[in-house]
Write a protein that holds these residues in place. Structure first.
Motif, PDB file in Angstrom:
ATOM      1  N   GLN A  31      17.680 -17.635  12.155  1.00  0.00           N
ATOM      2  CA  GLN A  31      19.073 -17.970  11.886  1.00  0.00           C
ATOM      3  C   GLN A  31      19.896 -16.685  11.971  1.00  0.00           C
ATOM      4  O   GLN A  31      19.365 -15.593  11.841  1.00  0.00           O
ATOM      5  N   ASN A  32      21.191 -16.826  12.167  1.00  0.00           N
ATOM      6  CA  ASN A  32      22.068 -15.665  12.247  1.00  0.00           C
ATOM      7  C   ASN A  32      22.393 -15.151  10.851  1.00  0.00           C
ATOM      8  O   ASN A  32      23.518 -15.234  10.380  1.00  0.00           O
ATOM      9  N   THR A  56      28.260 -11.437  10.738  1.00  0.00           N
ATOM     10  CA  THR A  56      26.886 -11.649  10.286  1.00  0.00           C
ATOM     11  C   THR A  56      26.858 -12.111   8.840  1.00  0.00           C
ATOM     12  O   THR A  56      27.607 -11.619   8.009  1.00  0.00           O
ATOM     13  N   GLN A  57      25.974 -13.047   8.551  1.00  0.00           N
ATOM     14  CA  GLN A  57      25.733 -13.490   7.172  1.00  0.00           C
ATOM     15  C   GLN A  57      24.641 -12.609   6.587  1.00  0.00           C
ATOM     16  O   GLN A  57      23.588 -12.437   7.192  1.00  0.00           O
ATOM     17  N   TRP A  58      24.878 -12.062   5.415  1.00  0.00           N
ATOM     18  CA  TRP A  58      23.930 -11.190   4.737  1.00  0.00           C
ATOM     19  C   TRP A  58      23.498 -11.841   3.432  1.00  0.00           C
ATOM     20  O   TRP A  58      24.337 -12.310   2.677  1.00  0.00           O
ATOM     21  N   ALA A  89      11.911 -15.395   5.975  1.00  0.00           N
ATOM     22  CA  ALA A  89      11.297 -16.241   7.000  1.00  0.00           C
ATOM     23  C   ALA A  89      12.338 -16.856   7.926  1.00  0.00           C
ATOM     24  O   ALA A  89      12.046 -17.141   9.087  1.00  0.00           O
ATOM     25  N   ASN A  90      13.543 -17.054   7.437  1.00  0.00           N
ATOM     26  CA  ASN A  90      14.581 -17.710   8.229  1.00  0.00           C
ATOM     27  C   ASN A  90      15.633 -16.755   8.774  1.00  0.00           C
ATOM     28  O   ASN A  90      16.566 -17.173   9.438  1.00  0.00           O
ATOM     29  N   ALA A  91      15.476 -15.477   8.496  1.00  0.00           N
ATOM     30  CA  ALA A  91      16.452 -14.482   8.924  1.00  0.00           C
ATOM     31  C   ALA A  91      16.165 -13.987  10.333  1.00  0.00           C
ATOM     32  O   ALA A  91      15.049 -14.123  10.843  1.00  0.00           O
ATOM     33  N   ASP A 156      21.428  -5.927  18.644  1.00  0.00           N
ATOM     34  CA  ASP A 156      20.236  -5.705  19.462  1.00  0.00           C
ATOM     35  C   ASP A 156      19.367  -6.962  19.433  1.00  0.00           C
ATOM     36  O   ASP A 156      19.085  -7.505  18.370  1.00  0.00           O
ATOM     37  N   ILE A 157      18.955  -7.417  20.595  1.00  0.00           N
ATOM     38  CA  ILE A 157      18.152  -8.638  20.650  1.00  0.00           C
ATOM     39  C   ILE A 157      16.648  -8.359  20.642  1.00  0.00           C
ATOM     40  O   ILE A 157      15.843  -9.280  20.602  1.00  0.00           O
TER      41      ILE A 157
END
Length: 182
Positions: A31-32, A56-58, A89-91, A156-157
């Motif tokens: 997830q973003n 971005t969500q932090w 796990a979802n980040a 960065d991907i």
């Protein structure tokens, strides 16, 4: 000589990190959002930096807060093992100190990782050097000057492809063989 654990097998008596079963069996998604655990910094200070990267969500886990709250794109909550594990796990990535367990688990889960070693914690600086050798970005401290590097890391991907096979039995066998040889 004893048995050690590290991010690489530097010698025959050094084994890969022991990753707990809950992490080994964890279902993951990308997830973003980014998981943050920086216990050396106050959550208000961390938030002041991360709000500078609004796309971005932090999710910040802070031992300095007792009740969850949010500031713009930053959610701050007290540390809780299962919530932290689920967040990680979802980040898309994990921003944390340069300890051992959290970076090892983030890499095992195939998450982008950036570390900030705690000041005066020599082992964290050694871990940061080992992680940098694996092309993991290291910040030497969190400050407003970090925003550009954090933004570039978020954009960065490239995700590290580091494998930590389960070395637990091998490390135990090695230790027992050492004891028998004495």
């Amino acid at each position: 000589m004893g048995v050690g654990f590290h991010f690489k097998r530097y010698a025959p008596h050094i084994f890969f990190p022991i990753i707990r079963e809950a992490i080994r069996n964890q279902q993951t998604r990308q997830q973003n959002k980014y998981t943050v655990y920086l216990p050396a910094y106050a959550d208000s200070f961390i938030s002041s930096i991360l709000t500078q990267i609004p796309q971005t969500q932090w999710e910040v886990f802070s031992k300095h807060c007792s009740k969850a709250y949010s500031v713009e794109n930053v959610i701050v909550q007290p540390p809780c093992g299962t919530a932290f594990q689920s967040s990680m796990a979802n980040a898309s990535g994990v921003l944390c100190g340069a300890g051992f367990e959290t970076p090892a688990e983030a890499l095992f889960l195939k998450k982008k990782l950036m570390v900030i070693p705690m000041r005066d914690q020599h082992e964290q600086h050694y871990n940061a050097a080992a992680l940098a050798d694996l092309d993991i970005p290291v910040l030497h401290k969190l400050s407003m000057r970090s925003v550009a590097k954090l933004s570039a890391w978020v954009d960065d991907i490239v995700v590290p492809n580091i494998n930590f096979p389960d070395d637990t039995n091998a490390s135990i066998t090695y230790l027992l063989d050492m004891l028998v040889a004495k």
